[in-house]
Design an enzyme around this catalytic site. Structure first.
Site, PDB file in Angstrom:
ATOM      1  N   ASP A  80       0.279  -1.117   0.022  1.00 61.07           N
ATOM      2  CA  ASP A  80       0.196  -0.165   0.261  1.00 61.07           C
ATOM      3  C   ASP A  80       1.361   0.813  -0.228  1.00 61.07           C
ATOM      4  OD1 ASP A  80      -2.288  -1.380  -0.609  1.00 61.07           O
ATOM      5  OD2 ASP A  80      -2.693  -1.177   1.872  1.00 61.07           O
ATOM      6  N   ASP A 156      -6.883 -30.119 -19.888  1.00 61.65           N
ATOM      7  CA  ASP A 156      -6.638 -29.384 -18.963  1.00 61.65           C
ATOM      8  C   ASP A 156      -8.150 -30.060 -19.010  1.00 61.65           C
ATOM      9  OD1 ASP A 156      -7.202 -27.623 -20.955  1.00 61.65           O
ATOM     10  OD2 ASP A 156      -5.705 -26.822 -21.021  1.00 61.65           O
ATOM     11  N   LYS A 158     -12.864 -28.630 -17.618  1.00 61.92           N
ATOM     12  CA  LYS A 158     -13.259 -27.516 -18.996  1.00 61.92           C
ATOM     13  C   LYS A 158     -13.440 -26.647 -17.337  1.00 61.92           C
ATOM     14  CE  LYS A 158     -16.864 -27.352 -22.084  1.00 61.92           C
ATOM     15  NZ  LYS A 158     -16.939 -26.316 -21.421  1.00 61.92           N
ATOM     16  N   GLU A 217     -10.611 -18.262 -19.581  1.00 61.93           N
ATOM     17  CA  GLU A 217     -12.147 -18.342 -19.439  1.00 61.93           C
ATOM     18  C   GLU A 217     -12.066 -16.828 -17.741  1.00 61.93           C
ATOM     19  OE1 GLU A 217     -13.907 -20.531 -20.691  1.00 61.93           O
ATOM     20  OE2 GLU A 217     -15.607 -21.066 -19.189  1.00 61.93           O
ATOM     21  N   CYS A 454     -50.223 -29.451  12.928  1.00 58.53           N
ATOM     22  CA  CYS A 454     -49.642 -30.480  12.632  1.00 58.53           C
ATOM     23  C   CYS A 454     -50.669 -31.498  11.586  1.00 58.53           C
ATOM     24  CB  CYS A 454     -49.603 -31.435  13.815  1.00 58.53           C
ATOM     25  SG  CYS A 454     -48.340 -33.337  13.481  1.00 58.53           S
ATOM     26  N   CYS A 457     -51.644 -34.524  13.078  1.00 57.74           N
ATOM     27  CA  CYS A 457     -52.823 -35.163  13.696  1.00 57.74           C
ATOM     28  C   CYS A 457     -53.654 -34.113  13.903  1.00 57.74           C
ATOM     29  CB  CYS A 457     -52.103 -35.157  15.543  1.00 57.74           C
ATOM     30  SG  CYS A 457     -51.632 -33.652  16.087  1.00 57.74           S
ATOM     31  N   CYS A 477     -49.395 -37.144  19.232  1.00 57.67           N
ATOM     32  CA  CYS A 477     -49.220 -36.971  18.166  1.00 57.67           C
ATOM     33  C   CYS A 477     -48.749 -38.596  16.987  1.00 57.67           C
ATOM     34  CB  CYS A 477     -48.985 -36.027  16.975  1.00 57.67           C
ATOM     35  SG  CYS A 477     -48.924 -35.884  15.246  1.00 57.67           S
TER      36      CYS A 477
HETATM   37  S1  IVH Z   1      -9.764 -24.599 -25.171  1.00 54.57           S
HETATM   38  C1  IVH Z   1     -11.496 -24.020 -29.593  1.00 54.57           C
HETATM   39  N1  IVH Z   1      -9.774 -25.701 -22.889  1.00 54.57           N
HETATM   40  O1  IVH Z   1     -15.275 -24.244 -23.068  1.00 54.57           O
HETATM   41  C2  IVH Z   1     -11.927 -23.503 -28.893  1.00 54.57           C
HETATM   42  N2  IVH Z   1     -12.169 -23.729 -23.412  1.00 54.57           N
HETATM   43  O2  IVH Z   1     -18.271 -24.871 -24.267  1.00 54.57           O
HETATM   44  C3  IVH Z   1     -10.518 -24.031 -27.841  1.00 54.57           C
HETATM   45  N3  IVH Z   1     -14.038 -23.817 -22.110  1.00 54.57           N
HETATM   46  O3  IVH Z   1     -15.812 -21.735 -25.659  1.00 54.57           O
HETATM   47  C4  IVH Z   1     -10.692 -23.794 -26.138  1.00 54.57           C
HETATM   48  N4  IVH Z   1     -12.315 -24.773 -20.284  1.00 54.57           N
HETATM   49  O4  IVH Z   1     -14.641 -21.341 -23.695  1.00 54.57           O
HETATM   50  C5  IVH Z   1     -10.604 -24.377 -23.755  1.00 54.57           C
HETATM   51  N5  IVH Z   1      -9.628 -25.307 -20.515  1.00 54.57           N
HETATM   52  C6  IVH Z   1     -10.209 -25.057 -21.732  1.00 54.57           C
HETATM   53  C7  IVH Z   1     -11.440 -24.763 -21.644  1.00 54.57           C
HETATM   54  C8  IVH Z   1     -12.308 -23.875 -22.546  1.00 54.57           C
HETATM   55  C9  IVH Z   1     -13.706 -23.985 -20.993  1.00 54.57           C
HETATM   56  C10 IVH Z   1     -14.459 -23.208 -22.551  1.00 54.57           C
HETATM   57  C11 IVH Z   1     -14.439 -22.331 -24.267  1.00 54.57           C
HETATM   58  C12 IVH Z   1     -15.378 -23.054 -25.154  1.00 54.57           C
HETATM   59  C13 IVH Z   1     -16.280 -23.851 -23.805  1.00 54.57           C
HETATM   60  C14 IVH Z   1     -17.175 -24.821 -24.732  1.00 54.57           C
END
Ligand code: IVH
Length: 720
Positions: A80, A156, A158, A217, A454, A457, A477
Site C-alpha cells: 500500500d 486440461d 473444462k 475463462e 400438525c 394429528c 400425535c
Molecule cells: S480450449 C477452440 N480449454 O468451453 C476452442 N476451452 O463449451 C478451444 N472452456 O468456448 C477452447 N475450459 O470457452 C478450452 N480448458 C479449456 C476450457 C475451455 C472451458 C470453454 C471455452 C469454450 C467452451 C465450450
C-alpha cells in the site's frame, strides 16, 4: 527452466497433488523472468520519472506474486505504501503516468453501456463426448481428416466460467471482449483491467508478439463464492446462484468499481489471432500453456500432455474423480491436439474445432420443478418442510426430495410450489434447493403458507420465540409416536437387532403398537396376520425384543425414551449417577443440576418428562413388560459400531447445544473430532453463522452437514 521442461510429468500422477494458489492442486508455474524486477536498482526520490517507472514495474511484480502465484514477498502495508507513493507521483506529474500503471486497475467511471465488437477470429464452442466410445470415434474422425495428425493431446479441466478474449499489442493490454455469440462480443476492457490475475503488460523481457489474442475463462473460486454468499446472507441480500453467474454479472458491470470488489480470476487456455513478429512462435499446445504462464497468466490447474488416446481417458477419469477438489467449478475436461500445425490443418466445422473436444461431466446444478412441499413430523414434534421435486439427475444422482429446513429458509429463498428451482449438490453433500428461477415463475404462484397445525394429528403447532422450528406439541400425535417408537428401538435407543424399521412402521401404523412397551409383549400369533410375515420371521422378531429386554442397560433405556436434550452421552451420565429409573424419576432439579453437563434446560426437560402422566403410564408398562434395568457400568467403547465410526469430523458455528456436548455425541457415534479443516476431514458439521471453516471445507470438497442432519445421522435415520 525451459517451457518444455515444465511439462515433463509423470503420466500416472494423480491430479490433486502439488501446489496451486489457494489449493493443493498442481499448477506448474513459470520460472522468474530473466530480469528480476526485484533486483532493479531503486531510483532516488529526486528522480521522479525514473521512480514512477520503477514503481509501476515492481508493483505489478508484487501484484503477480500475490494474486497469480499466491506467494507474496512483501506485506500488504508495504504494498500500500508503494502504491500510494505512485499515486502521489502521478498526481504531481500526470504527463509521466504510464498507460499500464497499476493505479489504473482501480476503476472509477460509469460506462454508458457495453459497446460490441467483432472478434477477428470467431470464438468457437466445443463439441462434447460423453463416453470412451464417442472419444475413440472423435480420434478416428481426426485420423480420417488428417492421417498424419499426431495422437498426443494437451488436456486440461473444462472451466465453468465466462469465456473472454484479451488483446495484447507488443506486450501491452489493449482490449478485452466477452465471447458474446462467438462472432461479436462486448468490450469489457475496463472491467478486465481490475482483475488482478490479468497482466496489464506481459511479463518477461520480450520480444512480445505484435498482436496476441489470449483466450480463457473468468471464474470465481468456490471458496470466494461461498464467502460472497455468506456476506450477502448476513446483509439480508439475495444469494447468488452460482460462481458463473456471479462472474458474468461482475464482468458486465457498467460501474467498474463494482467489478473490482469481486474476486474474479482469469485462466488462459488458448489463442485467437496472433502475429508473432519477432517473438518465438509456439509449435505445441503444451508449449503454449507454458508460454502463457511465462507471460504472467494463470492457466487451468492440472493440465497434462497425454501421449496417446488411452492416456487421455485415464486423465479424464482422474479429473472426474477429483472434481470436488478443484478450486473452481469445472464441468468437464478438454482434450486438444497438441501439434498447433495439425490444429490449423484440421480447422473447424460450422460449430466447433475438429482438433479439440470436451468430455462433459454431469451438471452439479440443475433446474427442475418444485411440485410440492411436504411437512414431515419428527420424533420431537418438529415440522420439517421437504421439497418434492420432479425427478432430476444432479451430479449423476437422481433427486426427488430435498430438505427446506424450516419456515424462515422457505421465506428467505422465496420458493413457491410450481416454481422452477435450482437444485445443487456441492461435493457429496445432500442435495439442496438454491432458489427459484424467477423468470420462469408461473402466474399465480403464491408464497408457501407454513402450516400452523400438525399435518398428521391436526393439533395446533407452536413456534417458540428465538426458535426456527414449528412443533407439534401433542405427545400422542401418531407421527410423533411413530418416530418415538422408531427411536426407541434404533441404535441411539435400545439398539434392537434384526427388526427392520419397516416392520416397526407397520406395527405402529396398523394400530397394533401404540407405545414402546407393547413391542415387548408381542407374540408370534400377534404378528402372523401381517402380510409377508411367516412363522420364522415372527419368531425372530419376538426373540429380538426378548433379547433387548434382557440386555437393555439403564443408559440405553434412558436414551431410548427420547427425553428432549438427553442424548446418549447424557443418558450414560444419568445411568452412572442413579441406581435405576425410579431413582432418576424421583430426582429433583437440584440433584440433577449437580451433575456435570446438566444445565437448567436439561434438568427441566428431565423433570417435565417424568412429571407427565402419559409418560408415567408408559414407564409402568415397561416395568410390567420386564424392561427395568438397574444401573451397571457399560463398556466405554461405544465407538465400535456408531453411525460415524472411523469418521473425522469438525464443528463450526453456533450449535443449539454446547460444543462439548456435540463433541461427545460425535465421539460416541464413533467419530474423531479434529481441530481444523484439512483434507483428512470427512465431515464438517455447521451451526449458525459458520465462519471461514465452511468456505475452506467447501473448497476442499468435504461433506458438510447442518446440525439437524448430524442429529438425524446419530439417530440412524436418513435426512429426508
Ligand atoms: S480450449 C477452440 N480449454 O468451453 C476452442 N476451452 O463449451 C478451444 N472452456 O468456448 C477452447 N475450459 O470457452 C478450452 N480448458 C479449456 C476450457 C475451455 C472451458 C470453454 C471455452 C469454450 C467452451 C465450450
Amino acid at each position: 527452466m525451459s517451457p518444455k521442461q515444465l511439462f515433463l510429468f509423470d503420466p500416472s500422477a494423480k491430479p490433486g497433488t502439488g501446489a496451486h494458489p489457494g489449493t493443493s492442486l498442481a499448477q506448474t508455474q513459470p520460472a522468474a523472468p530473466a530480469a528480476d524486477p526485484l533486483s532493479l536498482p531503486e531510483p532516488p526520490a529526486d528522480k521522479p520519472r525514473e521512480r514512477m517507472e520503477w514503481l509501476v514495474t515492481i508493483l505489478e511484480h508484487h501484484n503477480y506474486l500475490y494474486h497469480t502465484l499466491d506467494k507474496p514477498v512483501i506485506s500488504d502495508d508495504q504494498y500500500d505504501a508503494l502504491f500510494r507513493e505512485l499515486q502521489a507521483l502521478e498526481d504531481g506529474y500526470p504527463q509521466w503516468r504510464s498507460p499500464h500503471s497499476p493505479t489504473l486497475r482501480v476503476g472509477g467511471g460509469l460506462l454508458g453501456g457495453l459497446p460490441k465488437q467483432r472478434h477477428r477470429q470467431r470464438m468457437y464452442g466445443l463439441d462434447n463426448v460423453f463416453s470412451a466410445e464417442e472419444w475413440q470415434e472423435f480420434v478416428a474422425r481426426m485420423g480420417r481428416t488428417l492421417p498424419e495428425a499426431p495422437l498426443s493431446f494437451w488436456c486440461d479441466p473444462k472451466l465453468d466460467g465466462l469465456a473472454l478474449e484479451i488483446i495484447y499489442e507488443n506486450g501491452v493490454l489493449q482490449e478485452a471482449l466477452t465471447r458474446g455469440d462467438g462472432e461479436e462480443g462486448e468490450v469489457v476492457t475496463e472491467a478486465v483491467r481490475t482483475i488482478r490475475t490479468v497482466p496489464l503488460r506481459l511479463r518477461g523481457t520480450g520480444p512480445f508478439p505484435e498482436r496476441l489474442e489470449v483466450r480463457g475463462e473468468v471464474v470465481i473460486y468456490k471458496k470466494d463464492f461461498a464467502a460472497i454468499n455468506e456476506r450477502r446472507e448476513s446483509l439480508g441480500q439475495k444469494l447468488l446462484a452460482n460462481p458463473r453467474n456471479a462472474a458474468a454479472g461482475a464482468l458486465r458491470q457498467l460501474d467498474v468499481s463494482h467489478t473490482q470488489t469481486m474476486p474474479l480470476r482469469f485462466l488462459a487456455y488458448s489463442l485467437g489471432e496472433v502475429r508473432w513478429g519477432r517473438a518465438l512462435p509456439c509449435r505445441y499446445q503444451h508449449e503454449l500453456a507454458a508460454r502463457l504462464q511465462d507471460y504472467g497468466f494463470l492457466t487451468p490447474p492440472d493440465g497434462r500432455l497425454c501421449a496417446d488416446p488411452g492416456a487421455v481417458e485415464t486423465y479424464v477419469e482422474q479429473v472426474r474423480q477429483g472434481r470436488a477438489d478443484f478450486p473452481m467449478e469445472i464441468d468437464g475436461a478438454v482434450a486438444k491436439q497438441d501439434d498447433l500445425e495439425a490444429q490449423e490443418a484440421l480447422g473447424f466445422t460450422a460449430r466447433a474445432p475438429r482438433f479439440a473436444i470436451a468430455f462433459k461431466f454431469p451438471a452439479m446444478q440443475v433446474h427442475t420443478r418444485l411440485t410440492g412441499i411436504e411437512i414431515q413430523v419428527g420424533r420431537t414434534g418438529v415440522l420439517t418442510p421437504v421439497a418434492l421435486l420432479e425427478p432430476v439427475a444432479v451430479g449423476g444422482v437422481m433427486v426427488t426430495r430435498a430438505t427446506l429446513h424450516n419456515e424462515d429458509e422457505i421465506q428467505a429463498k422465496d420458493v413457491r410450489v410450481g416454481d422452477t428451482v435450482i437444485v445443487q449438490r456441492a461435493g457429496d453433500v445432500i442435495p439442496e434447493v438454491v432458489g427459484p428461477v424467477l423468470e420462469e415463475r408461473p402466474a399465480g404462484a403464491r408464497p408457501f403458507a407454513f402450516p400452523h397445525v400438525c399435518p398428521v394429528c391436526g393439533e395446533a403447532a407452536h413456534r417458540e420465540p428465538g426458535e426456527a422450528a414449528w412443533r407439534c406439541g401433542n405427545i400422542s400425535c401418531p407421527a410423533v409416536r411413530l418416530r418415538s417408537i422408531c427411536h426407541f428401538v434404533s441404535k441411539a435407543g435400545l439398539d434392537v437387532q434384526g427388526v427392520g424399521q419397516k416392520w416397526i412402521e407397520q406395527l405402529v401404523s396398523s394400530g397394533r403398537v401404540s407405545s414402546p412397551e407393547q413391542l415387548f409383549r408381542l407374540t408370534v400369533q400377534d404378528l402372523l396376520p401381517f402380510e409377508r410375515m411367516g412363522e420364522v420371521l415372527a419368531q425372530k422378531i419376538v426373540d429380538a425384543f426378548d433379547d433387548a429386554r434382557h440386555n437393555a442397560t439403564l443408559a440405553r433405556l434412558v436414551s431410548a425414551l427420547g427425553i428432549r436434550h438427553v442424548g446418549e452421552q447424557t443418558a450414560r451420565l444419568l445411568a452412572e449417577n442413579f441406581a435405576d429409573m425410579d431413582a432418576l424419576a424421583a430426582a429433583g432439579t437440584q440433584r440433577l443440576l449437580e451433575l456435570p453437563d446438566v444445565g437448567p434446560e436439561v434438568a427441566s426437560s428431565i423433570r417435565s418428562f417424568f412429571a407427565s402422566p402419559s409418560n408415567q403410564h408408559m414407564l409402568s408398562g415397561l416395568r410390567e413388560a420386564g424392561l427395568w434395568p438397574a444401573a451397571v457400568r457399560e463398556a466405554q467403547s461405544p465407538t465400535d459400531d456408531g453411525p460415524l465410526r472411523g469418521k473425522k469430523v469438525l464443528f463450526t458455528g453456533t450449535l443449539s447445544m454446547p460444543r462439548s456436548k456435540a463433541k461427545q455425541l460425535a465421539e460416541e457415534a464413533g467419530a474423531t473430532v479434529l481441530g481444523s479443516v484439512s483434507k483428512k476431514l470427512d465431515i464438517l458439521i455447521v451451526g449458525e453463522n459458520p465462519g471461514s471453516k465452511l468456505e475452506k471445507a467447501r473448497s476442499l470438497g468435504i461433506d458438510v452437514l447442518d446440525e439437524a442432519a448430524f442429529l438425524e445421522l446419530l439417530a440412524d435415520r436418513t435426512a429426508v
